[in-house]
Design a protein around this motif. Structure first.
Motif, PDB file in Angstrom:
ATOM      1  N   TYR A 181     110.986  48.714  17.942  1.00  0.00           N
ATOM      2  CA  TYR A 181     111.116  50.146  18.203  1.00  0.00           C
ATOM      3  C   TYR A 181     111.450  50.424  19.675  1.00  0.00           C
ATOM      4  O   TYR A 181     112.357  51.212  19.969  1.00  0.00           O
ATOM      5  CB  TYR A 181     109.811  50.823  17.787  1.00  0.00           C
ATOM      6  N   VAL A 182     110.735  49.767  20.597  1.00  0.00           N
ATOM      7  CA  VAL A 182     111.018  50.056  22.016  1.00  0.00           C
ATOM      8  C   VAL A 182     112.420  49.589  22.390  1.00  0.00           C
ATOM      9  O   VAL A 182     113.097  50.211  23.201  1.00  0.00           O
ATOM     10  CB  VAL A 182     109.964  49.467  23.006  1.00  0.00           C
ATOM     11  N   ALA A 202     107.474  51.623  37.169  1.00  0.00           N
ATOM     12  CA  ALA A 202     108.317  50.755  36.335  1.00  0.00           C
ATOM     13  C   ALA A 202     108.747  49.508  37.106  1.00  0.00           C
ATOM     14  O   ALA A 202     108.759  48.402  36.558  1.00  0.00           O
ATOM     15  CB  ALA A 202     109.541  51.529  35.846  1.00  0.00           C
ATOM     16  N   ALA A 203     109.071  49.687  38.369  1.00  0.00           N
ATOM     17  CA  ALA A 203     109.486  48.532  39.174  1.00  0.00           C
ATOM     18  C   ALA A 203     108.327  47.535  39.298  1.00  0.00           C
ATOM     19  O   ALA A 203     108.534  46.320  39.266  1.00  0.00           O
ATOM     20  CB  ALA A 203     109.950  48.985  40.558  1.00  0.00           C
ATOM     21  N   LEU A 247     110.462  49.104  30.176  1.00  0.00           N
ATOM     22  CA  LEU A 247     110.746  50.501  30.534  1.00  0.00           C
ATOM     23  C   LEU A 247     110.206  51.528  29.522  1.00  0.00           C
ATOM     24  O   LEU A 247     109.537  52.494  29.912  1.00  0.00           O
ATOM     25  CB  LEU A 247     112.244  50.694  30.774  1.00  0.00           C
ATOM     26  N   PRO A 248     110.474  51.354  28.221  1.00  0.00           N
ATOM     27  CA  PRO A 248     109.889  52.325  27.277  1.00  0.00           C
ATOM     28  C   PRO A 248     108.363  52.310  27.298  1.00  0.00           C
ATOM     29  O   PRO A 248     107.731  53.354  27.117  1.00  0.00           O
ATOM     30  CB  PRO A 248     110.416  51.857  25.917  1.00  0.00           C
ATOM     31  N   ASN A 249     107.773  51.153  27.525  1.00  0.00           N
ATOM     32  CA  ASN A 249     106.316  51.116  27.599  1.00  0.00           C
ATOM     33  C   ASN A 249     105.801  51.874  28.814  1.00  0.00           C
ATOM     34  O   ASN A 249     104.739  52.493  28.761  1.00  0.00           O
ATOM     35  CB  ASN A 249     105.817  49.662  27.629  1.00  0.00           C
ATOM     36  N   VAL A 250     106.526  51.839  29.903  1.00  0.00           N
ATOM     37  CA  VAL A 250     106.101  52.563  31.102  1.00  0.00           C
ATOM     38  C   VAL A 250     106.423  54.050  30.958  1.00  0.00           C
ATOM     39  O   VAL A 250     105.543  54.911  31.026  1.00  0.00           O
ATOM     40  CB  VAL A 250     106.774  51.988  32.372  1.00  0.00           C
ATOM     41  N   GLN A 251     107.691  54.361  30.748  1.00  0.00           N
ATOM     42  CA  GLN A 251     108.103  55.776  30.715  1.00  0.00           C
ATOM     43  C   GLN A 251     107.507  56.508  29.515  1.00  0.00           C
ATOM     44  O   GLN A 251     107.065  57.647  29.633  1.00  0.00           O
ATOM     45  CB  GLN A 251     109.633  55.903  30.645  1.00  0.00           C
ATOM     46  N   GLY A 252     107.562  55.833  28.373  1.00  0.00           N
ATOM     47  CA  GLY A 252     107.174  56.492  27.127  1.00  0.00           C
ATOM     48  C   GLY A 252     105.695  56.406  26.819  1.00  0.00           C
ATOM     49  O   GLY A 252     105.081  57.400  26.432  1.00  0.00           O
ATOM     50  N   MET A 253     105.126  55.205  26.976  1.00  0.00           N
ATOM     51  CA  MET A 253     103.726  55.032  26.585  1.00  0.00           C
ATOM     52  C   MET A 253     102.779  55.360  27.730  1.00  0.00           C
ATOM     53  O   MET A 253     101.882  56.173  27.597  1.00  0.00           O
ATOM     54  CB  MET A 253     103.480  53.592  26.127  1.00  0.00           C
ATOM     55  N   ALA A 254     102.928  54.692  28.852  1.00  0.00           N
ATOM     56  CA  ALA A 254     101.916  54.817  29.913  1.00  0.00           C
ATOM     57  C   ALA A 254     102.018  56.147  30.662  1.00  0.00           C
ATOM     58  O   ALA A 254     101.006  56.777  30.930  1.00  0.00           O
ATOM     59  CB  ALA A 254     102.023  53.643  30.885  1.00  0.00           C
TER      60      ALA A 254
END
Ligand code: FAD
Ligand code: SF4
Length: 524
Positions: free
Chosen positions: A319-320, A394-395, A410-417
């Motif tokens: 999904y991510v 993210a970096a 990136l999706p885990n940082v921007q979207g989830m966290a």
């Protein structure tokens, strides 16, 4: 050479589409290149660099042993341009080739650079789909199209049906009559109930190839974080399979129970620790899921554990990737909560009095590994609550983890966290006070802060930060039904109490900005 076949550092799979039809001899040349840019565009952990380079060298040896021709550019080779695009350009000239074949890159940035380099050299570039993933970029786009919301749960069910994983005999309903066992998979760790401490995961001490890589990495990237002395990641397909087997036979059974747990001194608990091998291509997602399903069929692991595990790979991982390729390049710049704080220095130093943060940061900076809940609910939650800039967060995640690759990071940082995508992935921000961490871990017992105190001396910073986060973001989050309860509690608080929480948070943040850490906060 007639055809130049490019194999990237995270494409170490014999079944890679770029290798389809490759013949021994000089007509097909396989290009692999170690380039500094991939280690320095964010300052990669030395553990991660060593892992990639060692796995690449082992894979190249494997291809050569299979009779294929490999043109391997090492990091310290004279003339190495330091970038993948530069190395592709040089190789095209060196081999006088007109045709380049590659498999879709994991990262948008890398793929764009390679497309540009091939165009500039005037060669024909054949980009083949990455069939190691169970859902192609196009299939994901088709699935997403026309849906108002694209939630992981719906995607996951579609993927269960499509692969037949954990399906009942009718092929349409889930095994055990339930799609989701999350409710069972939320126990805090208790050594007695778990039958003792978690088994230590199998490790793979460095061979000569890895030792040479470590010497190179330590010399060249000495200032980067990561302790290469303890390096024990699998770097070959055989080792990766052994690591998988170790997990399936010794930890999978309890994976579900303690999936969300954290415990002082337990760095892996019952997690698989296979993300680096999966991301490099040493393991394929389908074989991992099938192996777990077989363990359930053989009665060696409960359905809740196996479902919880397969959900992470068949669901979340696919999904991510889909979201990443659907949303890039814009996704990297999302900042829906307008967060502007620079990343606190403690993320690089590990120095903090917050026991949960110290544990997650310490093991991350040393080993390049932390499990999901540490990444999401400790370091991620702290970055969310403090309003730290998504780009810097993210970096950091991309730099410090052995398994870090942008399409999953990136999706885990921007979207989830961080909820930076405004709720594209998660229906509410994963914001939490100390209550969550004290319920799911034993860290608070060894902490100088008190998880029960919201304000005053020794109060856990997560508490005031949590309320302050809700207050600060009220305009953006107020309409979210999943936060209605939290906002109602806030509205019932006496104004003096609200003011005290805001003051506590402001003091803490001012201290954090000055010192990069909470060290000494609240002390005379
Ligand atoms: P397990 O808990 O045993 O899970 C098994 C497998 O499922 C993992 O190996 C992984 O391939 C997959 N998986 C689990 N959770 C996720 C998820 N949320 N998204 C995608 N795949 C998942 N994972 C990476 O591989 N690379 C990253 O750079 C990365 N960055 C992350 C950043 C943040 C802020 C967060 C919250 C999570 C990140 N993850 C990343 C996801 C997850 O934390 C790791 O995959 C997991 O901790 C790896 O350890 P494991 O193999 O023991 O996982
Ligand atoms: Fe973390 Fe707060 Fe618990 Fe300390 S008291 S371990 S900072 S949650």
């Amino acid at each position: 050479a007639r055809t130049l076949r490019l194999v990237l550092g995270d494409q170490l799979s014999r079944g890679l589409t770029a290798l389809d039809g490759a013949q021994p001899g000089e007509a097909d040349v396989i290009l692999m290149a170690e380039v500094a840019e991939e280690a320095t565009h964010v300052p990669s952990s030395r553990v991660r660099i060593a892992l990639f380079l060692s796995a690449m060298r082992h894979f190249a040896d494997d291809l050569v042993a299979g009779g294929l021709t490999v043109d391997y550019v090492a990091l310290d080779d004279a003339g190495n341009t330091g970038s993948l695009a530069g190395e592709l350009t040089r190789a095209i000239a060196r081999h006088g080739t007109r045709r380049v074949v590659m498999t879709e890159a994991g990262d948008w940035r890398v793929e764009q650079a390679l497309i540009r380099a091939a165009a500039a050299a005037g060669v024909d570039l054949d980009i083949r789909p990455d069939t190691r993933f169970l859902c192609s970029r196009n299939d994901f786009r088709d699935w997403a199209r026309g849906r108002r919301q694209q939630r992981m749960e719906h995607f996951y069910r579609m993927m269960r049906r499509r692969t037949g994983l954990l399906m009942a005999d009718d092929g349409d309903s889930p095994a055990g009559a339930r799609w989701n066992f999350d409710a069972e998979n939320r126990k805090p760790f208790d050594a007695k109930a778990a039958g003792g401490r978690p088994p230590v995961p199998a490790g793979f001490p460095p061979d000569e190839v890895t030792r040479a890589v470590i010497r190179l990495v330590d010399a060249r990237f000495g200032a980067h974080v990561g302790d290469t002395a303890g390096f024990d990641w699998p770097v070959t397909r055989a080792q990766a399979l052994a690591a998988l087997e170790d997990f399936i036979t010794r930890r999978l059974e309890r994976f579900g129970d303690y999936q969300d747990a954290m415990a002082a001194g337990e760095e892996v608990l019952f997690h698989a620790r296979i993300s680096p091998a999966l991301n490099l291509g040493l393991l394929e997602p389908l074989e991992v899921c099938r192996r777990a399903e077989a363990a359930w069929a053989e009665g060696r692991a409960p359905l809740a554990a196996v479902e919880g595990f397969i959900r992470q790979i068949l669901g979340w991982r696919e999904y991510v990737r889909g979201i990443y390729w659907l949303e890039m390049p814009g996704y990297a710049a999302t900042n829906a909560l307008d967060a502007t704080r620079p990343l606190p220095w403690m993320y690089w130093s590990g120095e903090t009095d917050m026991a949960c943060m110290a544990a997650a940061l310490g093991q991350t900076l040393r080993t390049g590994y932390a499990h999901h809940i540490q990444r999401l609910m400790v370091t991620g939650n702290f970055a969310l609550l403090t309003g730290t800039r998504p780009e810097e967060v993210a970096a950091w995640y991309l730099a410090v983890y052995a398994d870090a690759v942008e399409w999953v990071e990136l999706p885990n940082v921007q979207g989830m966290a961080l909820h930076a995508d405004g709720g594209r992935m998660a229906s509410k921000p994963y914001a939490a006070g100390a209550g969550y961490i004290s319920r799911m871990s034993d860290h608070c017992r060894g902490c100088r802060y008190d998880p029960k105190r919201p304000t005053g001396d020794g109060a856990c910073p997560f508490n005031a930060l949590y309320w302050d986060f809700l207050i600060r973001n009220r305009r953006r989050l107020d309409g979210n039904p999943r936060l209605a309860l939290a906002y109602r509690s806030l509205d019932r608080m006496a104004p003096a109490r609200v003011a005290a929480l805001e003051r506590q948070a402001a003091d803490f943040l001012a201290h954090l900005d000055r010192h990069g850490s909470d060290r000494g906060f609240g002390r005379p």
